[in-house]
Design an enzyme around this catalytic site. Structure first.
Site, PDB file in Angstrom:
ATOM      1  CG  HIS A 129      -1.642  -1.154   1.554  1.00 13.01           C
ATOM      2  ND1 HIS A 129      -2.382  -1.185   2.002  1.00 13.01           N
ATOM      3  CD2 HIS A 129      -2.438  -2.124  -0.324  1.00 13.01           C
ATOM      4  CE1 HIS A 129      -3.724  -2.579   1.876  1.00 13.01           C
ATOM      5  NE2 HIS A 129      -3.094  -2.699   0.478  1.00 13.01           N
ATOM      6  CG  ASN A 225      -6.066 -10.760  14.520  1.00 11.96           C
ATOM      7  OD1 ASN A 225      -6.494 -10.044  15.335  1.00 11.96           O
ATOM      8  ND2 ASN A 225      -6.077  -9.743  13.406  1.00 11.96           N
ATOM      9  CB  ALA A 243       1.626  -8.668  16.201  1.00 10.23           C
TER      10      ALA A 243
HETATM   11  N1  LIG Z   1       0.630   1.336  10.476  1.00  6.33           N
HETATM   12  C1  LIG Z   1      -0.206   1.603   9.046  1.00  6.33           C
HETATM   13  O1  LIG Z   1       1.137   1.711   8.197  1.00  6.33           O
HETATM   14  C2  LIG Z   1      -1.809   1.341   8.675  1.00  6.33           C
HETATM   15  C3  LIG Z   1      -1.979   1.882  10.030  1.00  6.33           C
HETATM   16  C4  LIG Z   1      -3.815   2.412   9.702  1.00  6.33           C
HETATM   17  C5  LIG Z   1      -4.105   1.606   8.409  1.00  6.33           C
HETATM   18  N2  LIG Z   1      -3.419   1.247   7.570  1.00  6.33           N
HETATM   19  C6  LIG Z   1      -3.543   0.875   6.112  1.00  6.33           C
HETATM   20  O2  LIG Z   1      -4.928   1.298   6.312  1.00  6.33           O
HETATM   21  C7  LIG Z   1      -5.449  -0.229   6.054  1.00  6.33           C
HETATM   22  C8  LIG Z   1      -7.078  -1.177   7.055  1.00  6.33           C
HETATM   23  O3  LIG Z   1      -6.290  -0.796   7.954  1.00  6.33           O
HETATM   24  P1  LIG Z   1      -6.766  -1.880   9.108  1.00  6.33           P
HETATM   25  O4  LIG Z   1      -6.432  -1.009  10.122  1.00  6.33           O
HETATM   26  O5  LIG Z   1      -8.793  -1.794   9.284  1.00  6.33           O
HETATM   27  O6  LIG Z   1      -6.053  -2.746   9.235  1.00  6.33           O
HETATM   28  P2  LIG Z   1      -6.132  -3.977   9.229  1.00  6.33           P
HETATM   29  O7  LIG Z   1      -7.516  -4.417   8.081  1.00  6.33           O
HETATM   30  O8  LIG Z   1      -4.875  -5.256   9.352  1.00  6.33           O
HETATM   31  O9  LIG Z   1      -7.036  -4.718  10.771  1.00  6.33           O
HETATM   32  C9  LIG Z   1      -6.674  -4.620  11.942  1.00  6.33           C
HETATM   33  C10 LIG Z   1      -6.501  -6.354  12.270  1.00  6.33           C
HETATM   34  O10 LIG Z   1      -5.315  -6.013  13.482  1.00  6.33           O
HETATM   35  C11 LIG Z   1      -5.465  -6.498  15.099  1.00  6.33           C
HETATM   36  N3  LIG Z   1      -4.573  -6.367  15.847  1.00  6.33           N
HETATM   37  C12 LIG Z   1      -5.676  -5.114  16.442  1.00  6.33           C
HETATM   38  N4  LIG Z   1      -4.095  -5.344  17.983  1.00  6.33           N
HETATM   39  C13 LIG Z   1      -3.138  -6.251  17.538  1.00  6.33           C
HETATM   40  C14 LIG Z   1      -2.521  -6.742  18.249  1.00  6.33           C
HETATM   41  N5  LIG Z   1      -2.193  -6.079  18.993  1.00  6.33           N
HETATM   42  N6  LIG Z   1      -1.541  -8.334  17.170  1.00  6.33           N
HETATM   43  C15 LIG Z   1      -1.639  -8.475  16.216  1.00  6.33           C
HETATM   44  N7  LIG Z   1      -2.873  -7.911  16.002  1.00  6.33           N
HETATM   45  C16 LIG Z   1      -4.232  -6.596  16.066  1.00  6.33           C
HETATM   46  C17 LIG Z   1      -7.127  -6.449  14.649  1.00  6.33           C
HETATM   47  O11 LIG Z   1      -8.091  -7.294  15.074  1.00  6.33           O
HETATM   48  C18 LIG Z   1      -7.314  -6.343  13.056  1.00  6.33           C
HETATM   49  O12 LIG Z   1      -7.827  -7.553  12.713  1.00  6.33           O
HETATM   50  C19 LIG Z   1      -4.374  -1.039   5.599  1.00  6.33           C
HETATM   51  O13 LIG Z   1      -3.985  -2.031   5.384  1.00  6.33           O
HETATM   52  C20 LIG Z   1      -3.315  -0.146   5.660  1.00  6.33           C
HETATM   53  O14 LIG Z   1      -2.988   0.077   4.358  1.00  6.33           O
HETATM   54  C21 LIG Z   1      -2.392   1.112   8.114  1.00  6.33           C
END
Ligand SMILES: NC(=O)c1ccc[n+]([C@@H]2O[C@H](COP(=O)([O-])OP(=O)(O)OC[C@H]3O[C@@H](n4cnc5c(N)ncnc54)[C@H](O)[C@@H]3O)[C@@H](O)[C@H]2O)c1
Length: 256
Positions: A129, A225, A243
């Site tokens: 992304h 997860n 994680a």
């Molecule tokens: N850090 C980043 O770069 C970032 C942050 C937010 C969104 N995004 C972008 O937005 C898109 C969609 O975002 P989204 O938030 O729906 O992400 P996502 O679809 O990847 O969902 C987040 C997942 O992480 C899980 N989770 C939460 N805390 C956790 C932990 N401590 N350990 C393991 N798992 C955990 C949740 O249960 C959920 O299933 C991403 O694919 C990305 O491109 C990126």
């Protein structure tokens, strides 16, 4: 699906990781949650609470209101730069080093745009992304890495073209993913024998499709997860922990 306890799953997964020929990993926003970077659905607070992420993260939103969209992304960029890699990022970098040291292959596919994997020392990172750390000119496509302070104006003018603006080098809803990243992820999903899905809700395609592709090509899948996902049923091992807690334990349990 495995009905083993977490301890048994950790031991079995650690053994499989130590033997795998090619490990592919897919990470999502959950991997960076313990670094204080909110997952997408949690980012809408304070100044941004009246906005829906799906309506800010689109080319149409940027065309309509580039000032608001660029300001929101700059706020998130500075948050990523201020964050530090956590124990999950570090454990994945260590897993890569150990896999390469025994002449295995390792591919880390990430949906994250925060560059924390690279900062933790991961080398073979496929950014599906894009990256929020780099911005690009809307006219020439040239990229730049702005300094770690707020951009001087919103929308930011491009330094590369008098009529251009800078936009974050991320993939917005409705945009194509970078072709080279998709090809690399596709190849790794088909070729790997062990696929780790970590901190992703497995609802954002095409990223979630790589789990299915790996599974359909015979790889064993592990999911880390705290919550179940639509693809949990494909997993040989499901570890329902954060994680940053699970991964260091798994790497520590790997036989030398
Ligand atoms: N850090 C980043 O770069 C970032 C942050 C937010 C969104 N995004 C972008 O937005 C898109 C969609 O975002 P989204 O938030 O729906 O992400 P996502 O679809 O990847 O969902 C987040 C997942 O992480 C899980 N989770 C939460 N805390 C956790 C932990 N401590 N350990 C393991 N798992 C955990 C949740 O249960 C959920 O299933 C991403 O694919 C990305 O491109 C990126």
């Amino acid at each position: 699906m495995s009905h083993a306890t977490t301890d048994e799953s950790v031991r079995a997964l650690a053994g499989a990781l130590a033997r795998a020929r090619h490990i592919a990993v897919l990470t999502g926003a959950g991997v960076s949650a313990e670094s204080g970077i909110r997952t997408f659905r949690d980012t809408m607070e304070g100044l941004w609470k009246e906005f829906d992420p799906a309506t800010l993260a689109t080319p149409r939103a940027f065309a309509r209101d580039p000032g608001t969209v660029s300001r929101w992304y700059d706020h998130r960029r500075l948050g990523c730069l201020a964050a530090e890699p956590n124990a999950a990022h570090n454990a994945l970098a260590e897993l890569e080093r150990r896999t390469l040291a025994r002449a295995g292959r390792f591919t880390l596919i990430t949906q994250n745009v925060d560059r924390l994997h690279q900062r933790a020392g991961s080398r073979s990172v496929v950014e599906l992304h894009g990256s929020i750390i780099e911005w690009r000119c809307t006219i020439t496509g040239r990229r730049t890495t702005p300094p770690a302070k707020p951009l001087p104006a919103f929308p930011p003018p491009s330094p590369f073209h008098p009529e251009g603006l800078l936009r974050p080098d991320v993939v917005w809803f409705g945009e194509m993913l970078p072709e080279s990243a998709v090809e690399a992820a596709d190849e790794a999903a088909r070729a790997c024998d062990l696929f780790l899905s970590i901190g992703t809700s497995s609802v954002v395609y095409p990223a979630a499709g790589f789990i299915e592709l790996a599974h359909d090509h015979g790889a064993r899948v592990a999911e880390i997860n705290p919550d179940a996902t639509p693809l949990s049923s494909r997993a040989a091992w499901t570890i329902r922990e954060k994680a940053g807690v699970a991964l260091p334990g798994i790497v520590a349990a790997m036989p030398a």
